[in-house]
Motif scaffolding. Structure first.
Motif, PDB file in Angstrom:
ATOM      1  N   HIS A  86       2.001 -24.326   0.897  1.00  0.00           N
ATOM      2  CA  HIS A  86       1.521 -23.945  -0.436  1.00  0.00           C
ATOM      3  C   HIS A  86       0.377 -24.847  -0.888  1.00  0.00           C
ATOM      4  N   GLN A  87       0.489 -26.139  -0.645  1.00  0.00           N
ATOM      5  CA  GLN A  87      -0.575 -27.064  -1.042  1.00  0.00           C
ATOM      6  C   GLN A  87      -1.853 -26.781  -0.269  1.00  0.00           C
ATOM      7  N   ALA A  88      -1.709 -26.529   1.045  1.00  0.00           N
ATOM      8  CA  ALA A  88      -2.889 -26.229   1.849  1.00  0.00           C
ATOM      9  C   ALA A  88      -3.559 -24.943   1.368  1.00  0.00           C
ATOM     10  N   PHE A  89      -2.762 -23.952   1.022  1.00  0.00           N
ATOM     11  CA  PHE A  89      -3.325 -22.689   0.543  1.00  0.00           C
ATOM     12  C   PHE A  89      -3.904 -22.834  -0.864  1.00  0.00           C
ATOM     13  N   PHE A  94     -12.330 -21.752  -2.656  1.00  0.00           N
ATOM     14  CA  PHE A  94     -12.960 -20.422  -2.674  1.00  0.00           C
ATOM     15  C   PHE A  94     -12.458 -19.632  -3.880  1.00  0.00           C
ATOM     16  N   GLU A  95     -12.582 -20.258  -5.039  1.00  0.00           N
ATOM     17  CA  GLU A  95     -12.066 -19.682  -6.278  1.00  0.00           C
ATOM     18  C   GLU A  95     -12.671 -18.298  -6.523  1.00  0.00           C
ATOM     19  N   GLY A  96     -11.793 -17.362  -6.842  1.00  0.00           N
ATOM     20  CA  GLY A  96     -12.245 -15.984  -7.068  1.00  0.00           C
ATOM     21  C   GLY A  96     -12.183 -15.129  -5.827  1.00  0.00           C
ATOM     22  N   SER A  97     -12.085 -15.744  -4.680  1.00  0.00           N
ATOM     23  CA  SER A  97     -12.010 -14.995  -3.429  1.00  0.00           C
ATOM     24  C   SER A  97     -10.639 -15.062  -2.771  1.00  0.00           C
ATOM     25  N   VAL A  98      -9.905 -16.147  -3.058  1.00  0.00           N
ATOM     26  CA  VAL A  98      -8.637 -16.411  -2.373  1.00  0.00           C
ATOM     27  C   VAL A  98      -7.604 -16.885  -3.390  1.00  0.00           C
ATOM     28  N   SER A  99      -6.365 -16.450  -3.222  1.00  0.00           N
ATOM     29  CA  SER A  99      -5.246 -16.965  -4.020  1.00  0.00           C
ATOM     30  C   SER A  99      -4.032 -17.082  -3.107  1.00  0.00           C
ATOM     31  N   LEU A 136       9.447 -20.819   3.478  1.00  0.00           N
ATOM     32  CA  LEU A 136       8.562 -20.627   4.627  1.00  0.00           C
ATOM     33  C   LEU A 136       8.158 -19.173   4.817  1.00  0.00           C
ATOM     34  N   VAL A 137       7.952 -18.486   3.706  1.00  0.00           N
ATOM     35  CA  VAL A 137       7.170 -17.252   3.698  1.00  0.00           C
ATOM     36  C   VAL A 137       6.062 -17.483   2.672  1.00  0.00           C
ATOM     37  N   GLN A 138       4.850 -17.617   3.173  1.00  0.00           N
ATOM     38  CA  GLN A 138       3.715 -17.948   2.314  1.00  0.00           C
ATOM     39  C   GLN A 138       2.565 -16.994   2.614  1.00  0.00           C
ATOM     40  N   GLY A 139       1.833 -16.633   1.561  1.00  0.00           N
ATOM     41  CA  GLY A 139       0.727 -15.702   1.734  1.00  0.00           C
ATOM     42  C   GLY A 139      -0.576 -16.244   1.190  1.00  0.00           C
ATOM     43  N   LEU A 140      -1.646 -15.998   1.928  1.00  0.00           N
ATOM     44  CA  LEU A 140      -3.005 -16.292   1.477  1.00  0.00           C
ATOM     45  C   LEU A 140      -3.652 -14.949   1.179  1.00  0.00           C
ATOM     46  N   VAL A 141      -3.970 -14.715  -0.093  1.00  0.00           N
ATOM     47  CA  VAL A 141      -4.387 -13.398  -0.564  1.00  0.00           C
ATOM     48  C   VAL A 141      -5.906 -13.369  -0.731  1.00  0.00           C
ATOM     49  N   PHE A 142      -6.539 -12.338  -0.173  1.00  0.00           N
ATOM     50  CA  PHE A 142      -7.992 -12.210  -0.218  1.00  0.00           C
ATOM     51  C   PHE A 142      -8.405 -11.073  -1.147  1.00  0.00           C
ATOM     52  N   GLU A 188     -11.175  -9.547  -1.084  1.00  0.00           N
ATOM     53  CA  GLU A 188     -11.754  -8.533  -0.196  1.00  0.00           C
ATOM     54  C   GLU A 188     -10.776  -8.351   0.965  1.00  0.00           C
ATOM     55  N   PRO A 189      -9.986  -7.265   0.946  1.00  0.00           N
ATOM     56  CA  PRO A 189      -8.860  -7.126   1.882  1.00  0.00           C
ATOM     57  C   PRO A 189      -9.218  -7.304   3.347  1.00  0.00           C
ATOM     58  N   GLU A 190     -10.402  -6.849   3.749  1.00  0.00           N
ATOM     59  CA  GLU A 190     -10.753  -6.936   5.163  1.00  0.00           C
ATOM     60  C   GLU A 190     -10.873  -8.376   5.654  1.00  0.00           C
ATOM     61  N   ASN A 191     -11.045  -9.329   4.721  1.00  0.00           N
ATOM     62  CA  ASN A 191     -11.194 -10.726   5.129  1.00  0.00           C
ATOM     63  C   ASN A 191      -9.901 -11.303   5.709  1.00  0.00           C
ATOM     64  N   ALA A 192      -8.749 -10.775   5.280  1.00  0.00           N
ATOM     65  CA  ALA A 192      -7.480 -11.264   5.831  1.00  0.00           C
ATOM     66  C   ALA A 192      -7.417 -10.980   7.323  1.00  0.00           C
TER      67      ALA A 192
END
Length: 420
Positions: A334-337, A344-349, A355-361, A363-367
């Motif tokens: 979570h800290q790394a994300f 990359f504020e505004g692009s990633v959350s 131990l289920v963690q998500g990096l949300v983009f 722009e969906p294709e970036n994932a």
């Protein structure tokens, strides 16, 4: 290696395959959090068999017990006959999992997969209540057979049924409207409104964290309110803990954080401990209205899986060491994300639990681009969410801090290349 051996997958295997398209390698062996292809290249596994390998690949403690059992001619296939392996598992499950949590559940062995335990839960709820309608939630995923698919949200997967999927009504999951309105109130309103057209449901089925749906985490207070509403209206509450159970979010059951007791619980994936097919359907004692053979399956008696499951429960759930370790490692991700989200504020959350963690983009294709770059650097990670906009991490709970740091560095580098 001949061309025939290389091309056999394209020539003979169905186009339905999916993971092999994103990970174009032929894998040969695996140990712990690492998987090796036939050319000797090692990949760090942040996928863990879609959550089926919480204790890692070929866990040595579990492997030893399994090998001993096979060598001793232990029963492999037992239908629902009573066996020593089943008795040992049931006793251990009661002593290590149910009793310490004050849970008085009966245990059913349905078919060996997640969708099998969901089907059993839905059938049981309808039999107990005499009602047919089920409430599910937006972005839910519960399986690919028709009953489980009817309570799944993904339109692509639902379309594969080829027939109308009926007797299920979706409601907004927690925070579906991004905090603009209290989405839970809609469910209460239509239940109480005689003009809403909603049939009185037999059950509500919910994931506490929607993995395939994009790592959507339900708040503890939302889950408690849902449980209270179900109890008030005599609606059964089913928690699908197929992917989030067995310690994925920290505690053994993902619903423990909310302090609720579901009427029915679905387990599969890591319940066998070793990645062997196995599922359990747990339900309150008074709900055991099945007649003999009313719900069965040829492979519901996978005794080797009973053996590894029993050893996993003994080894990892006799104290809270794994629970605490999972939360600590989850905080590291979570800290790394969070650092990436700030960079990359505004692009990633980010979002997740344990131990289920998500990096949300945004722009969906970036994932997908990030996952491809990560694979090129020797890391397996997958996407999830309605638009595949989330890089979802499901590493083994036994992964080391050094392995986590290595994988997170790869993801950070890939995210930088995609978002800069």
């Amino acid at each position: 290696m001949t061309n025939f051996d290389t091309n056999i997958f394209d020539n003979l295997e169905s186009e339905v395959r999916s993971y092999s398209r994103g990970w174009p390698a032929v894998f040969e062996s695996a140990s712990g959090s690492w998987i090796r292809d036939e050319n000797g290249r090692d990949y760090l596994d942040f996928f863990a068999g879609a959550g089926s390998l919480n204790y890692g690949h070929n866990n040595p403690v579990l492997k030893s017990a399994l090998v001993d059992y096979i060598v001793s001619d232990g029963i492999t296939h037992g239908l629902d006959m009573s066996t020593v392996a089943k008795r040992d598992l049931l006793q251990t499950f009661q002593d290590k999992i149910l009793k310490p949590r004050g849970l008085d559940y009966k245990v059913q062995f349905p078919g060996p997969t997640g969708t099998n335990t969901v089907e059993a839960a839905l059938k049981l709820a309808r039999k107990v209540t005499g009602r047919s309608s089920i409430i599910n939630f937006t972005n839910a995923f519960h399986g690919m057979t028709l009953g489980a698919l009817s309570v799944t949200g993904n339109s692509m997967k639902r379309a594969g049924a080829g027939i109308p999927l009926v007797h299920a009504t979706p409601m907004p999951f927690d925070n579906y409207f991004d905090g603009v309105t209290e989405d839970f109130h809609w469910f209460r309103r239509v239940l109480d409104d005689s003009g809403s057209g909603l049939n009185r449901p037999a059950a509500v089925i919910v994931e506490t964290v929607q993995g395939e749906g994009g790592v959507n985490v339900a708040r503890a207070e939302w889950l408690r309110a849902l449980a209270d509403l179900c109890a008030e209206r005599e609606i059964l509450l089913i928690v699908d803990d197929v992917q989030m159970g067995c310690g994925r979010t920290g505690p053994f059951f993902s619903f423990e954080v909310a302090g609720i007791t579901p009427d029915i619980v679905c387990l599969s994936k890591s319940i066998s401990g070793y990645g062997l097919p196995m599922a359990l359907t747990l339900f309150k004692r008074e709900l055991d209205v099945w007649g003999p053979g009313e719900h069965n399956g040829t492979f519901r008696g996978n005794n080797p899986a009973f053996v590894t499951s029993k050893v996993a429960l003994d080894h990892y759930w006799s104290d809270d060491t794994l629970h605490k370790s999972t939360l600590t490692k989850g905080d590291k991700i979570h800290q790394a994300f969070t650092d990436l989200a700030n960079q990359f504020e505004g692009s990633v959350s980010t979002r997740g639990r344990g131990l289920v963690q998500g990096l949300v983009f945004d722009e969906p294709e970036n994932a997908g681009k990030v996952c491809k770059l990560a694979f090129d650097e020797g890391l397996l990670a997958e996407t999830s969410g309605p638009s595949d906009e989330v890089v979802k991490l499901l590493p083994a709970l036994t992964i080391t801090d050094e392995e986590l740091d290595h994988g997170l560095a790869i993801l950070a580098d890939a995210t930088g290349k995609v978002c800069s």
